[in-house]
Design a protein around this motif. Structure first.
Motif, PDB file in Angstrom:
ATOM      1  N   LYS A 182      63.424  22.578  29.570  1.00 57.25           N
ATOM      2  CA  LYS A 182      63.929  23.934  29.268  1.00 57.25           C
ATOM      3  C   LYS A 182      62.679  24.916  28.623  1.00 57.25           C
ATOM      4  O   LYS A 182      62.718  26.040  28.724  1.00 57.25           O
ATOM      5  CB  LYS A 182      65.125  23.968  28.443  1.00 57.25           C
ATOM      6  CG  LYS A 182      66.234  23.082  28.835  1.00 57.25           C
ATOM      7  CD  LYS A 182      67.050  23.916  29.965  1.00 57.25           C
ATOM      8  CE  LYS A 182      68.042  22.859  30.598  1.00 57.25           C
ATOM      9  NZ  LYS A 182      69.135  23.422  31.338  1.00 57.25           N
ATOM     10  N   THR A 183      61.926  24.235  28.072  1.00 59.37           N
ATOM     11  CA  THR A 183      60.755  25.078  27.298  1.00 59.37           C
ATOM     12  C   THR A 183      59.532  24.710  28.049  1.00 59.37           C
ATOM     13  O   THR A 183      58.956  23.646  28.193  1.00 59.37           O
ATOM     14  CB  THR A 183      60.363  24.663  25.890  1.00 59.37           C
ATOM     15  OG1 THR A 183      61.813  24.607  25.028  1.00 59.37           O
ATOM     16  CG2 THR A 183      59.331  25.444  25.455  1.00 59.37           C
ATOM     17  N   ILE A 184      58.935  25.781  28.869  1.00 54.35           N
ATOM     18  CA  ILE A 184      58.052  25.598  29.959  1.00 54.35           C
ATOM     19  C   ILE A 184      56.641  26.404  29.339  1.00 54.35           C
ATOM     20  O   ILE A 184      56.784  27.617  29.388  1.00 54.35           O
ATOM     21  CB  ILE A 184      58.404  25.902  31.241  1.00 54.35           C
ATOM     22  CG1 ILE A 184      59.571  25.328  31.644  1.00 54.35           C
ATOM     23  CG2 ILE A 184      57.201  25.672  32.296  1.00 54.35           C
ATOM     24  CD1 ILE A 184      60.173  25.911  32.950  1.00 54.35           C
ATOM     25  N   THR A 185      55.333  25.450  29.573  1.00 51.40           N
ATOM     26  CA  THR A 185      54.156  26.282  29.030  1.00 51.40           C
ATOM     27  C   THR A 185      53.435  25.791  30.362  1.00 51.40           C
ATOM     28  O   THR A 185      53.881  25.514  31.275  1.00 51.40           O
ATOM     29  CB  THR A 185      53.425  25.622  27.970  1.00 51.40           C
ATOM     30  OG1 THR A 185      53.267  24.105  28.287  1.00 51.40           O
ATOM     31  CG2 THR A 185      54.321  25.414  26.766  1.00 51.40           C
ATOM     32  N   VAL A 186      52.103  26.570  30.467  1.00 51.48           N
ATOM     33  CA  VAL A 186      51.336  26.386  31.500  1.00 51.48           C
ATOM     34  C   VAL A 186      50.775  25.489  31.807  1.00 51.48           C
ATOM     35  O   VAL A 186      50.765  24.728  32.958  1.00 51.48           O
ATOM     36  CB  VAL A 186      50.030  27.540  31.327  1.00 51.48           C
ATOM     37  CG1 VAL A 186      48.920  27.513  32.599  1.00 51.48           C
ATOM     38  CG2 VAL A 186      50.483  29.189  31.237  1.00 51.48           C
ATOM     39  N   ASP A 187      50.498  24.460  30.596  1.00 49.22           N
ATOM     40  CA  ASP A 187      49.887  23.221  30.865  1.00 49.22           C
ATOM     41  C   ASP A 187      51.262  22.021  31.506  1.00 49.22           C
ATOM     42  O   ASP A 187      50.942  21.408  32.162  1.00 49.22           O
ATOM     43  CB  ASP A 187      49.797  22.343  29.340  1.00 49.22           C
ATOM     44  CG  ASP A 187      48.703  23.239  28.812  1.00 49.22           C
ATOM     45  OD1 ASP A 187      47.655  23.449  29.439  1.00 49.22           O
ATOM     46  OD2 ASP A 187      48.484  23.167  27.400  1.00 49.22           O
ATOM     47  N   GLU A 188      52.394  22.437  30.990  1.00 45.80           N
ATOM     48  CA  GLU A 188      53.286  21.744  31.896  1.00 45.80           C
ATOM     49  C   GLU A 188      53.612  21.941  33.211  1.00 45.80           C
ATOM     50  O   GLU A 188      53.796  21.116  34.142  1.00 45.80           O
ATOM     51  CB  GLU A 188      54.924  21.967  31.136  1.00 45.80           C
ATOM     52  CG  GLU A 188      54.937  21.317  29.625  1.00 45.80           C
ATOM     53  CD  GLU A 188      56.003  21.626  28.829  1.00 45.80           C
ATOM     54  OE1 GLU A 188      57.214  22.044  29.673  1.00 45.80           O
ATOM     55  OE2 GLU A 188      56.164  21.437  27.685  1.00 45.80           O
ATOM     56  N   LEU A 189      53.217  23.338  33.592  1.00 52.12           N
ATOM     57  CA  LEU A 189      53.354  23.534  35.103  1.00 52.12           C
ATOM     58  C   LEU A 189      52.230  22.965  35.957  1.00 52.12           C
ATOM     59  O   LEU A 189      52.509  22.408  36.970  1.00 52.12           O
ATOM     60  CB  LEU A 189      52.973  25.064  35.151  1.00 52.12           C
ATOM     61  CG  LEU A 189      54.419  26.055  34.613  1.00 52.12           C
ATOM     62  CD1 LEU A 189      53.993  27.545  34.874  1.00 52.12           C
ATOM     63  CD2 LEU A 189      55.595  25.818  35.588  1.00 52.12           C
ATOM     64  N   ILE A 190      51.033  22.728  35.029  1.00 51.18           N
ATOM     65  CA  ILE A 190      49.941  21.878  35.579  1.00 51.18           C
ATOM     66  C   ILE A 190      50.340  20.567  35.867  1.00 51.18           C
ATOM     67  O   ILE A 190      50.056  19.884  36.876  1.00 51.18           O
ATOM     68  CB  ILE A 190      48.633  22.355  35.088  1.00 51.18           C
ATOM     69  CG1 ILE A 190      48.061  23.797  34.936  1.00 51.18           C
ATOM     70  CG2 ILE A 190      47.508  21.216  35.269  1.00 51.18           C
ATOM     71  CD1 ILE A 190      47.094  24.097  33.852  1.00 51.18           C
TER      72      ILE A 190
END
Length: 149
Positions: free
Chosen positions: A93-101
């Protein structure tokens, strides 16, 4: 019928064309290559776009348009894609750019833009480089927050 009397179909029974085996074969003398010239020689390789010394097409055509050197390229991700990845368990539920990568939605070094296509049922906190107005409204309507990096 058994394996000993199987035959290939008629179109597959044609003999190969034997060139350069004398006048009587019908493929003697020049072996189907015409008369002299570059294409009649062995080792002939010519690019498909080669025009024999004529000014090539890509150089004859006029150049037009404008390329903005300050253009910013973004990897676009829609709201419904984020929602599907959360349901599949690939994102939290907490999304950063690194998690999208890491999830495969973006590549290393790319800027990410969130677009508003689809629906979002989850309350998420997402961090992206840019977002459309509709995407930010949908994230906030679901009770989440959107942070621009």
């Amino acid at each position: 019928m058994d394996l000993s009397n199987l035959k290939a179909p008629i179109p597959n029974q044609k003999n190969t064309k034997r060139v350069g085996r004398g006048q009587g074969s019908g493929r003697g003398e020049q072996s189907g290559r015409g008369h002299n010239g570059q294409k009649s020689r062995s080792g002939h390789k010519q690019r498909a776009w080669f025009e024999g010394g004529q000014m090539p097409l890509q150089r004859r055509l006029p150049k037009f348009g404008f390329t903005n050197i300050n253009r910013k390229e973004y990897r676009v991700i829609n709201v419904h894609t984020v929602s599907e990845f959360i349901e599949a368990g690939k994102l939290n539920k907490t999304i950063t750019v690194d998690e999208l990568i890491n999830s495969g939605l973006a590549s290393e070094g790319e800027k990410v833009k969130l677009l508003g296509r689809g629906e979002l049922e989850h309350k998420i906190e997402i961090e992206v480089h840019a977002a459309s107005k509709s995407a930010s409204e949908k994230v906030e309507a679901a009770g989440g927050s959107l942070t621009l990096v």
